[in-house]
Design a protein around this motif. Structure first.
Motif, PDB file in Angstrom:
ATOM      1  N   MET A   1       0.838  -1.198   0.000  1.00  0.00           N
ATOM      2  CA  MET A   1       0.000   0.000   0.000  1.00  0.00           C
ATOM      3  C   MET A   1       0.881   1.258   0.000  1.00  0.00           C
ATOM      4  O   MET A   1       1.950   1.260   0.576  1.00  0.00           O
ATOM      5  N   GLY A   2       0.406   2.319  -0.683  1.00  0.00           N
ATOM      6  CA  GLY A   2       1.116   3.587  -0.639  1.00  0.00           C
ATOM      7  C   GLY A   2       1.100   4.119   0.790  1.00  0.00           C
ATOM      8  O   GLY A   2       0.275   3.699   1.594  1.00  0.00           O
ATOM      9  N   ARG A   3       1.989   5.055   1.096  1.00  0.00           N
ATOM     10  CA  ARG A   3       2.117   5.505   2.484  1.00  0.00           C
ATOM     11  C   ARG A   3       0.855   6.168   3.041  1.00  0.00           C
ATOM     12  O   ARG A   3       0.540   6.071   4.196  1.00  0.00           O
ATOM     13  N   LYS A   4       0.145   6.875   2.178  1.00  0.00           N
ATOM     14  CA  LYS A   4      -1.059   7.553   2.669  1.00  0.00           C
ATOM     15  C   LYS A   4      -2.318   6.768   2.370  1.00  0.00           C
ATOM     16  O   LYS A   4      -3.420   7.243   2.597  1.00  0.00           O
ATOM     17  N   GLY A   5      -2.163   5.605   1.778  1.00  0.00           N
ATOM     18  CA  GLY A   5      -3.324   4.789   1.428  1.00  0.00           C
ATOM     19  C   GLY A   5      -3.122   4.137   0.087  1.00  0.00           C
ATOM     20  O   GLY A   5      -2.025   4.174  -0.484  1.00  0.00           O
ATOM     21  N   PHE A   6      -4.175   3.554  -0.421  1.00  0.00           N
ATOM     22  CA  PHE A   6      -4.123   2.880  -1.714  1.00  0.00           C
ATOM     23  C   PHE A   6      -3.993   3.870  -2.873  1.00  0.00           C
ATOM     24  O   PHE A   6      -4.352   5.042  -2.744  1.00  0.00           O
ATOM     25  N   ILE A   7      -3.512   3.317  -3.986  1.00  0.00           N
ATOM     26  CA  ILE A   7      -3.640   4.039  -5.259  1.00  0.00           C
ATOM     27  C   ILE A   7      -4.796   3.352  -5.985  1.00  0.00           C
ATOM     28  O   ILE A   7      -4.774   2.136  -6.193  1.00  0.00           O
ATOM     29  N   VAL A   8      -5.829   4.134  -6.309  1.00  0.00           N
ATOM     30  CA  VAL A   8      -6.998   3.610  -7.013  1.00  0.00           C
ATOM     31  C   VAL A   8      -7.054   4.299  -8.381  1.00  0.00           C
ATOM     32  O   VAL A   8      -6.920   5.524  -8.457  1.00  0.00           O
ATOM     33  N   THR A   9      -7.194   3.524  -9.443  1.00  0.00           N
ATOM     34  CA  THR A   9      -7.266   4.140 -10.771  1.00  0.00           C
ATOM     35  C   THR A   9      -8.637   3.877 -11.400  1.00  0.00           C
ATOM     36  O   THR A   9      -9.222   2.811 -11.191  1.00  0.00           O
ATOM     37  N   ILE A  10      -9.114   4.870 -12.144  1.00  0.00           N
ATOM     38  CA  ILE A  10     -10.391   4.726 -12.860  1.00  0.00           C
ATOM     39  C   ILE A  10     -10.177   5.199 -14.297  1.00  0.00           C
ATOM     40  O   ILE A  10      -9.896   6.377 -14.531  1.00  0.00           O
ATOM     41  N   ASP A  11     -10.247   4.285 -15.232  1.00  0.00           N
ATOM     42  CA  ASP A  11     -10.111   4.651 -16.640  1.00  0.00           C
ATOM     43  C   ASP A  11     -11.402   4.376 -17.382  1.00  0.00           C
ATOM     44  O   ASP A  11     -12.253   3.610 -16.915  1.00  0.00           O
ATOM     45  N   GLY A  12     -11.499   4.966 -18.564  1.00  0.00           N
ATOM     46  CA  GLY A  12     -12.682   4.728 -19.394  1.00  0.00           C
ATOM     47  C   GLY A  12     -12.873   5.869 -20.370  1.00  0.00           C
ATOM     48  O   GLY A  12     -12.171   6.886 -20.289  1.00  0.00           O
ATOM     49  N   PRO A  13     -13.814   5.721 -21.312  1.00  0.00           N
ATOM     50  CA  PRO A  13     -14.045   6.764 -22.311  1.00  0.00           C
ATOM     51  C   PRO A  13     -14.722   7.992 -21.711  1.00  0.00           C
ATOM     52  O   PRO A  13     -15.225   7.944 -20.585  1.00  0.00           O
ATOM     53  N   SER A  14     -14.743   9.085 -22.485  1.00  0.00           N
ATOM     54  CA  SER A  14     -15.358  10.311 -21.968  1.00  0.00           C
ATOM     55  C   SER A  14     -16.862  10.128 -21.767  1.00  0.00           C
ATOM     56  O   SER A  14     -17.512   9.397 -22.518  1.00  0.00           O
ATOM     57  N   GLY A  15     -17.369  10.769 -20.738  1.00  0.00           N
ATOM     58  CA  GLY A  15     -18.808  10.729 -20.470  1.00  0.00           C
ATOM     59  C   GLY A  15     -19.295   9.458 -19.795  1.00  0.00           C
ATOM     60  O   GLY A  15     -20.487   9.284 -19.592  1.00  0.00           O
ATOM     61  N   ALA A  16     -18.367   8.576 -19.420  1.00  0.00           N
ATOM     62  CA  ALA A  16     -18.794   7.326 -18.768  1.00  0.00           C
ATOM     63  C   ALA A  16     -19.161   7.574 -17.307  1.00  0.00           C
ATOM     64  O   ALA A  16     -19.634   6.673 -16.622  1.00  0.00           O
ATOM     65  N   GLY A  17     -18.909   8.794 -16.830  1.00  0.00           N
ATOM     66  CA  GLY A  17     -19.240   9.133 -15.457  1.00  0.00           C
ATOM     67  C   GLY A  17     -18.035   9.028 -14.526  1.00  0.00           C
ATOM     68  O   GLY A  17     -18.186   9.102 -13.301  1.00  0.00           O
ATOM     69  N   LYS A  18     -16.850   8.905 -15.115  1.00  0.00           N
ATOM     70  CA  LYS A  18     -15.639   8.723 -14.291  1.00  0.00           C
ATOM     71  C   LYS A  18     -15.408   9.854 -13.300  1.00  0.00           C
ATOM     72  O   LYS A  18     -15.140   9.608 -12.138  1.00  0.00           O
ATOM     73  N   SER A  19     -15.496  11.110 -13.804  1.00  0.00           N
ATOM     74  CA  SER A  19     -15.138  12.249 -12.938  1.00  0.00           C
ATOM     75  C   SER A  19     -16.033  12.323 -11.716  1.00  0.00           C
ATOM     76  O   SER A  19     -15.540  12.426 -10.583  1.00  0.00           O
ATOM     77  N   THR A  20     -17.340  12.261 -11.941  1.00  0.00           N
ATOM     78  CA  THR A  20     -18.279  12.366 -10.830  1.00  0.00           C
ATOM     79  C   THR A  20     -18.042  11.252  -9.834  1.00  0.00           C
ATOM     80  O   THR A  20     -17.958  11.480  -8.617  1.00  0.00           O
ATOM     81  N   VAL A  21     -17.911  10.043 -10.376  1.00  0.00           N
ATOM     82  CA  VAL A  21     -17.749   8.879  -9.522  1.00  0.00           C
ATOM     83  C   VAL A  21     -16.396   8.919  -8.782  1.00  0.00           C
ATOM     84  O   VAL A  21     -16.316   8.654  -7.580  1.00  0.00           O
ATOM     85  N   ALA A  22     -15.343   9.300  -9.515  1.00  0.00           N
ATOM     86  CA  ALA A  22     -13.999   9.346  -8.914  1.00  0.00           C
ATOM     87  C   ALA A  22     -13.956  10.361  -7.772  1.00  0.00           C
ATOM     88  O   ALA A  22     -13.386  10.106  -6.707  1.00  0.00           O
ATOM     89  N   LYS A  23     -14.599  11.500  -8.012  1.00  0.00           N
ATOM     90  CA  LYS A  23     -14.626  12.563  -6.996  1.00  0.00           C
ATOM     91  C   LYS A  23     -15.329  12.074  -5.734  1.00  0.00           C
ATOM     92  O   LYS A  23     -14.834  12.247  -4.621  1.00  0.00           O
ATOM     93  N   LEU A  24     -16.497  11.455  -5.925  1.00  0.00           N
ATOM     94  CA  LEU A  24     -17.272  10.991  -4.766  1.00  0.00           C
ATOM     95  C   LEU A  24     -16.567   9.835  -4.054  1.00  0.00           C
ATOM     96  O   LEU A  24     -16.571   9.752  -2.823  1.00  0.00           O
ATOM     97  N   LEU A  25     -15.956   8.958  -4.827  1.00  0.00           N
ATOM     98  CA  LEU A  25     -15.237   7.841  -4.211  1.00  0.00           C
ATOM     99  C   LEU A  25     -14.063   8.372  -3.378  1.00  0.00           C
ATOM    100  O   LEU A  25     -13.863   7.960  -2.237  1.00  0.00           O
ATOM    101  N   ALA A  26     -13.326   9.323  -3.973  1.00  0.00           N
ATOM    102  CA  ALA A  26     -12.181   9.909  -3.259  1.00  0.00           C
ATOM    103  C   ALA A  26     -12.649  10.546  -1.951  1.00  0.00           C
ATOM    104  O   ALA A  26     -12.050  10.349  -0.897  1.00  0.00           O
TER     105      ALA A  26
END
Ligand code: C5P
Length: 221
Positions: A1-26
């Motif tokens: 694990m990274g020192r401050k926690g996990f590294i979580v990655t979210i990839d995908g095409p534009s408009g798949a909802g990544k930004s909204t979801v990534a922000k809320l998950l973070a």
């Protein structure tokens, strides 16, 4: 694990909802949200403003581009806040074109690794799990069908654009991003695939969070 926690990655095409979801998950994990697309967009604004006067290598060498990642992202060019401009439709297409250039990718790759190396981050983009952090503890690939992605982007855009035009631009960018030679949009090895077509944001976040929690439990044991 990274020192401050996990590294979580979210990839995908534009408009798949990544930004909204990534922000809320973070937010729910207490992690920083790193929008790597905003970094490509920042380079695109600098490039467009320069109007081709400076060769790209030199432009990148002298680039005074800074980012503030918190609950969202703020982008500064020579201390000027360009966070609004990076969302313009022309900037999207220029970012997509520039992202095919190895010099731009290398420049941003270094910066992304530097920002994320301590962990406690959710990175979102096209290659965050395949190239930037292939050893991330949890990797997601988020998708949705093109019509739904275009409808979502159309709803959130501030520019007066027809839905058909949004869909066309999106399909063009998907093609650029998936077919380029360097770090193409792809499902990273070991990534958890989530199709968000017809699923609400909260439900998607809950699905992702449960995977992260499971990975944490596994890591502890
Ligand atoms: O995610 P967003 O639409 O803001 O990204 C803008 C563009 O930046 C994408 O179309 C893509 O070409 C590029 N990009 C990339 N790799 C990333 C993030 C974005 O090539 N990790």
């Amino acid at each position: 694990m990274g020192r401050k926690g996990f590294i979580v990655t979210i990839d995908g095409p534009s408009g798949a909802g990544k930004s909204t979801v990534a922000k809320l998950l973070a937010r729910s994990l207490g992690y920083r949200y790193i929008d790597t697309g905003a970094m490509y967009r920042g380079v695109a604004v600098a490039y467009m403003r320069n109007g081709g006067r400076t060769p790209l290598d030199r432009l990148l060498e002298d680039l005074a581009l800074t980012f503030e990642f918190d609950d969202g992202v703020r982008v500064f060019l020579h201390c000027e806040d360009i966070s609004g401009q990076i969302r313009d439709p022309e900037v999207s297409l220029t970012a997509s074109t520039l992202s095919q250039d190895g010099r731009v990718r290398n420049y941003l790759l270094k910066r992304q690794r530097e920002i994320g190396k301590e962990g406690g981050v959710v990175l979102e983009g096209r290659d965050t799990g395949s190239v930037v952090f292939p050893d991330a503890e949890v990797k997601f690939y988020i998708d949705a069908d093109l019509n739904e992605r275009a409808r979502r982007r159309h709803k959130e855009t501030t520019a007066a654009q027809e839905l058909d035009r949004v869909r066309e631009d999106m399909a063009k960018r998907d093609k650029n991003d998936s077919e380029r030679d360097l770090a193409p949009l792809t499902v990273p090895e070991g990534a958890i695939r989530v199709d968000t077509t017809g699923i609400g944001v909260d439900e998607v976040v809950a699905i992702l969070k449960s995977h992260v929690e499971k990975a944490k439990e596994k890591w502890k044991s």
